[in-house]
Structure formats: structure tokens, C-alpha cells
Design a protein around this motif. Structure first.
Motif, PDB file in Angstrom:
ATOM      1  N   VAL A   1     -46.954  70.110 -15.652  1.00  0.00           N
ATOM      2  CA  VAL A   1     -45.665  70.804 -15.751  1.00  0.00           C
ATOM      3  C   VAL A   1     -44.626  69.782 -16.217  1.00  0.00           C
ATOM      4  N   PRO A   2     -43.898  70.092 -17.295  1.00  0.00           N
ATOM      5  CA  PRO A   2     -42.894  69.137 -17.766  1.00  0.00           C
ATOM      6  C   PRO A   2     -41.726  69.020 -16.792  1.00  0.00           C
ATOM      7  N   ARG A   3     -41.209  67.823 -16.716  1.00  0.00           N
ATOM      8  CA  ARG A   3     -40.087  67.540 -15.815  1.00  0.00           C
ATOM      9  C   ARG A   3     -39.161  66.576 -16.532  1.00  0.00           C
ATOM     10  N   GLY A   4     -37.882  66.898 -16.602  1.00  0.00           N
ATOM     11  CA  GLY A   4     -36.906  66.044 -17.262  1.00  0.00           C
ATOM     12  C   GLY A   4     -36.057  65.287 -16.259  1.00  0.00           C
TER      13      GLY A   4
ATOM     14  N   VAL B   1     -32.990  60.346 -21.594  1.00  0.00           N
ATOM     15  CA  VAL B   1     -33.798  61.384 -20.964  1.00  0.00           C
ATOM     16  C   VAL B   1     -35.229  60.885 -20.867  1.00  0.00           C
ATOM     17  N   GLU B   2     -35.800  61.005 -19.672  1.00  0.00           N
ATOM     18  CA  GLU B   2     -37.194  60.642 -19.434  1.00  0.00           C
ATOM     19  C   GLU B   2     -37.961  61.935 -19.197  1.00  0.00           C
ATOM     20  N   ASN B   3     -39.045  62.135 -19.914  1.00  0.00           N
ATOM     21  CA  ASN B   3     -39.885  63.311 -19.719  1.00  0.00           C
ATOM     22  C   ASN B   3     -41.169  62.902 -19.027  1.00  0.00           C
ATOM     23  N   GLN B   4     -41.492  63.598 -17.943  1.00  0.00           N
ATOM     24  CA  GLN B   4     -42.714  63.332 -17.195  1.00  0.00           C
ATOM     25  C   GLN B   4     -43.526  64.609 -17.123  1.00  0.00           C
TER      26      GLN B   4
END
Length: 90
Positions: free
Chosen positions: A21-24, A11-14
Motif C-alpha cells: 500500500v503506498p504511503r506518502g 516527499v518520501e514514498n514508501q
């Protein structure tokens, strides 16, 4: 993906925009049967479809990806039968 086997998930979190805003993003390592089938799959929670990456088209280093890891800079490290490969996706 007939005949392909899922080997690993990462999983990459940006963080996007201001305010952030978090985006997975889910990355899947696949053992495909040939160079035209996907070796890596990507699913962004903001996009409705899977993105497939192959040896022949996208330059994935090997068709049999065993493990996948994402570092803090977003570089994908792929473990294959032939060693470690790096895959940089914009």
C-alpha cells in the motif's frame, strides 16, 4: 514555530504491507531560531500529527536547514549553511 521559516519540501514514498500500500511522507526543511525549535518537520499521511526534529533532542546537524532530499533508501540529505548533513530516521 514562531519565527521559523520554511525553506524546502521533500516527499518520501514508501510501500507498506502485503499487498503493498503506498504511503506518502512529507518532509519540511525549516530555518529555526535556536537549537530547541524544530529544524525538520515530518508529516505521515497515516498519522494525524506532525513530528518535529531538533538539533538538541534529535541530532539534526544544524538549526538552519536550507534544503532537504530523500534518497531511494530513505536517507534524508540536509543542506545547511555549514554543508551537507545526513539524517537517518527509522
Amino acid at each position: 514555530m514562531n519565527g521559523a521559516r520554511i525553506n524546502d519540501l521533500a516527499v518520501e514514498n514508501q510501500m507498506l504491507g502485503a499487498p503493498a500500500v503506498p504511503r506518502g511522507i512529507l518532509w519540511i526543511a525549516v530555518e529555526s531560531q535556536n537549537n530547541t525549535q524544530p529544524s525538520v518537520l515530518r508529516r505521515d499521511e497515516l498519522l494525524p500529527a506532525w513530528t518535529q526534529f531538533t538539533v538538541a533532542v534529535d541530532g539534526v546537524p544544524e538549526r538552519r536547514v536550507k534544503r532537504i532530499a530523500v534518497d531511494i533508501e530513505g536517507t534524508k540529505w540536509l543542506s545547511t549553511r555549514n554543508g551537507i548533513g545526513v539524517y537517518v530516521y527509522p
